[in-house]
Design an enzyme around this catalytic site. Structure first.
Site, PDB file in Angstrom:
ATOM      1  N   GLY A  13       0.792  -1.223   0.000  1.00 37.44           N
ATOM      2  CA  GLY A  13       0.000   0.000   0.000  1.00 37.44           C
ATOM      3  C   GLY A  13       0.828   1.279   0.000  1.00 37.44           C
ATOM      4  N   ASN A  14       2.009   1.236   0.671  1.00 34.74           N
ATOM      5  CA  ASN A  14       2.821   2.456   0.779  1.00 34.74           C
ATOM      6  C   ASN A  14       3.497   2.839  -0.542  1.00 34.74           C
ATOM      7  OD1 ASN A  14       4.794   0.352   0.872  1.00 34.74           O
ATOM      8  ND2 ASN A  14       6.221   1.769   1.842  1.00 34.74           N
ATOM      9  N   LYS A 131     -12.908 -10.113   5.943  1.00 40.34           N
ATOM     10  CA  LYS A 131     -12.134  -8.985   5.399  1.00 40.34           C
ATOM     11  C   LYS A 131     -13.031  -7.739   5.278  1.00 40.34           C
ATOM     12  CE  LYS A 131      -8.781  -7.014   2.972  1.00 40.34           C
ATOM     13  NZ  LYS A 131      -7.580  -6.542   3.639  1.00 40.34           N
ATOM     14  N   LYS A 216      -3.132 -10.270  -1.358  1.00 43.33           N
ATOM     15  CA  LYS A 216      -2.192 -10.044  -2.456  1.00 43.33           C
ATOM     16  C   LYS A 216      -0.847 -10.753  -2.225  1.00 43.33           C
ATOM     17  CE  LYS A 216       1.087  -6.628  -1.355  1.00 43.33           C
ATOM     18  NZ  LYS A 216       0.867  -6.452   0.045  1.00 43.33           N
ATOM     19  N   LYS A 278       2.404 -11.999   4.736  1.00 49.06           N
ATOM     20  CA  LYS A 278       3.671 -11.932   3.991  1.00 49.06           C
ATOM     21  C   LYS A 278       4.558 -13.130   4.354  1.00 49.06           C
ATOM     22  CE  LYS A 278       3.546  -6.936   4.030  1.00 49.06           C
ATOM     23  NZ  LYS A 278       2.598  -6.865   2.913  1.00 49.06           N
TER      24      LYS A 278
HETATM   25  P1  ADP Z   1       1.275  -3.786   2.739  1.00 51.61           P
HETATM   26  O1  ADP Z   1       0.355  -2.720   2.287  1.00 51.61           O
HETATM   27  O2  ADP Z   1       2.658  -3.629   2.195  1.00 51.61           O
HETATM   28  O3  ADP Z   1       0.722  -5.174   2.551  1.00 51.61           O
HETATM   29  P2  ADP Z   1       0.783  -4.076   5.607  1.00 51.61           P
HETATM   30  O4  ADP Z   1       0.437  -2.885   6.417  1.00 51.61           O
HETATM   31  O5  ADP Z   1      -0.306  -5.041   5.264  1.00 51.61           O
HETATM   32  O6  ADP Z   1       1.514  -3.527   4.316  1.00 51.61           O
HETATM   33  O7  ADP Z   1       1.937  -4.905   6.337  1.00 51.61           O
HETATM   34  C1  ADP Z   1       3.204  -4.341   6.616  1.00 51.61           C
HETATM   35  C2  ADP Z   1       3.246  -3.744   8.024  1.00 51.61           C
HETATM   36  O8  ADP Z   1       3.246  -4.778   9.003  1.00 51.61           O
HETATM   37  C3  ADP Z   1       4.485  -2.972   8.364  1.00 51.61           C
HETATM   38  O9  ADP Z   1       4.468  -1.676   7.827  1.00 51.61           O
HETATM   39  C4  ADP Z   1       4.466  -2.969   9.897  1.00 51.61           C
HETATM   40  O10 ADP Z   1       3.799  -1.823  10.375  1.00 51.61           O
HETATM   41  C5  ADP Z   1       3.621  -4.191  10.240  1.00 51.61           C
HETATM   42  N1  ADP Z   1       4.256  -5.236  11.036  1.00 51.61           N
HETATM   43  C6  ADP Z   1       3.577  -6.070  11.843  1.00 51.61           C
HETATM   44  N2  ADP Z   1       4.376  -6.949  12.434  1.00 51.61           N
HETATM   45  C7  ADP Z   1       5.637  -6.692  12.008  1.00 51.61           C
HETATM   46  C8  ADP Z   1       6.909  -7.282  12.274  1.00 51.61           C
HETATM   47  N3  ADP Z   1       7.034  -8.336  13.082  1.00 51.61           N
HETATM   48  N4  ADP Z   1       7.996  -6.740  11.675  1.00 51.61           N
HETATM   49  C9  ADP Z   1       7.872  -5.692  10.854  1.00 51.61           C
HETATM   50  N5  ADP Z   1       6.688  -5.092  10.562  1.00 51.61           N
HETATM   51  C10 ADP Z   1       5.573  -5.595  11.120  1.00 51.61           C
HETATM   52 MG    MG Z   2      -1.043  -5.973   3.529  1.00 53.85          MG
END
Ligand code: ADP
Ligand code: MG
Length: 315
Positions: A13-14, A131, A216, A278
């Protein structure tokens, strides 16, 4: 194939929206072009790349427009929201990459494949929609829509009521052969945007779109396995993955093995809805023959590929 190998790069998303003050389409272009620049650098260094991306906020915008206009115009079904956002975000990335290649003097072309992803119509997720999507509503409004339109609705973390939809497991990428052919011919391919358009297979073999959302990261993992990618790179808002994230005893990880990833996952270091999917996606990729996965932020892609940062996960 390329000198360095084939990579699936999943952008989060970022890479499209930095903060709530920068959500317009021109803002999204500016942000997407920053990430595209880093990916072009990776391609310049010899990687063949297939890009996947999220679409949560963009689907939210379409649903809100659709809601506000619902006394005038037909609603947009969720599978169409998926197709619309794959097209619009794909266009954005194609143009950003075109301009990046131009600036770098590279002879490359990017192309987007509108991608359908098959899910099991008996996936337990259809019995348990979790969701949240679309705008927030009052409880009264939510219950009314449940009654009138058969929506599943739920209270979302004390912030109000929302529609919830199933998030079934991705099983098969319908356009996989087309994606492979384009990669073989040297195109940079953008595919399975937003996890792909969820479709089910009917008894006669035909496909039909469903009201669901596919994760995704899991769809990107399926793609990475399907095209036998040498690298699965997940670009998100953090430079590295942490244990005890945001706790006083937080530790950033440079490297973990598949076994360690599984253990940390079971220990609850990676929450559902953010880092959880992820890590799950990477575990699945490595278990099916993947060689290496990296999690890092867009601006650190080049350094992470040199082994200087990011979290590297290996079998
Ligand atoms: P995206 O849009 O890239 O899928 P998400 O917000 O769904 O991003 O997931 C990534 C986020 O997960 C990171 O930005 C962080 O805030 C969070 N996060 C949760 N647990 C962890 C972890 N153990 N290590 C690093 N980031 C984490
Ligand atoms: Mg995500």
């Amino acid at each position: 194939m390329g000198r360095k190998g084939l990579a699936v790069v999943a952008i989060g998303g970022n890479s499209l929206i930095k903060d709530p003050q920068h959500q317009t389409v021109p803002d999204q272009f500016a942000t997407a072009c920053e990430t595209a620049w880093h990916i072009a650098g990776m391609i310049e260094e010899g990687w063949d790349v297939v890009i996947t991306h999220g679409n949560g906020p963009q689907v939210g915008f379409i649903l809100l427009r659709s809601e506000l206009a619902r006394h005038v115009l037909h609603p947009v079904p969720l599978d169409s929201c998926g197709a619309d956002t794959q097209g619009a975000i794909g266009y954005m990335l194609q143009q950003c990459l075109y301009n990046a290649f131009l600036k770098k003097g590279m002879k490359k072309q990017a192309v987007t494949v509108v991608t359908q992803v098959v899910v099991d119509r008996n996936d337990p997720a259809f019995q348990n929609p979790t969701k949240p999507i679309g705008p927030f509503m009052s409880k009264e409004e939510a219950l009314k829509r449940k009654e009138e339109e058969g929506w599943d609705v739920m209270e979302d973390a004390g912030r109000g009521w929302r529609r919830v939809v199933p998030s079934p497991y991705p099983l098969e990428i319908v356009e996989l052969d087309a994606i492979k052919s384009l990669v073989d011919q040297g195109f940079v391919v953008i595919a399975v945007g937003g996890g792909g358009i969820p479709v089910i297979r009917l008894d006669d073999g035909s496909l039909k779109g469903v009201e669901a959302v596919i994760d995704k990261d899991l769809a990107s993992s399926l793609l990475a396995v399907g095209i036998k990618a040498d690298l699965f790179l997940i670009s998100t808002a953090v430079e590295k993955v942490a244990l005890n994230y945001k706790k006083p005893n937080q530790v950033w990880l440079d490297r973990m093995t598949l076994e360690e990833a599984k253990r940390y996952y079971d220990e609850g270091h990676f929450p559902p809805g953010s880092m959880g999917p992820k890590i799950k996606a990477i575990i699945s990729y490595l278990e099916q023959g993947g060689k290496e996965a990296i999690i890092t932020s867009p601006e650190n892609i080049t350094r992470a590929l040199r082994g200087e940062t990011g979290t590297h996960i290996v079998p």
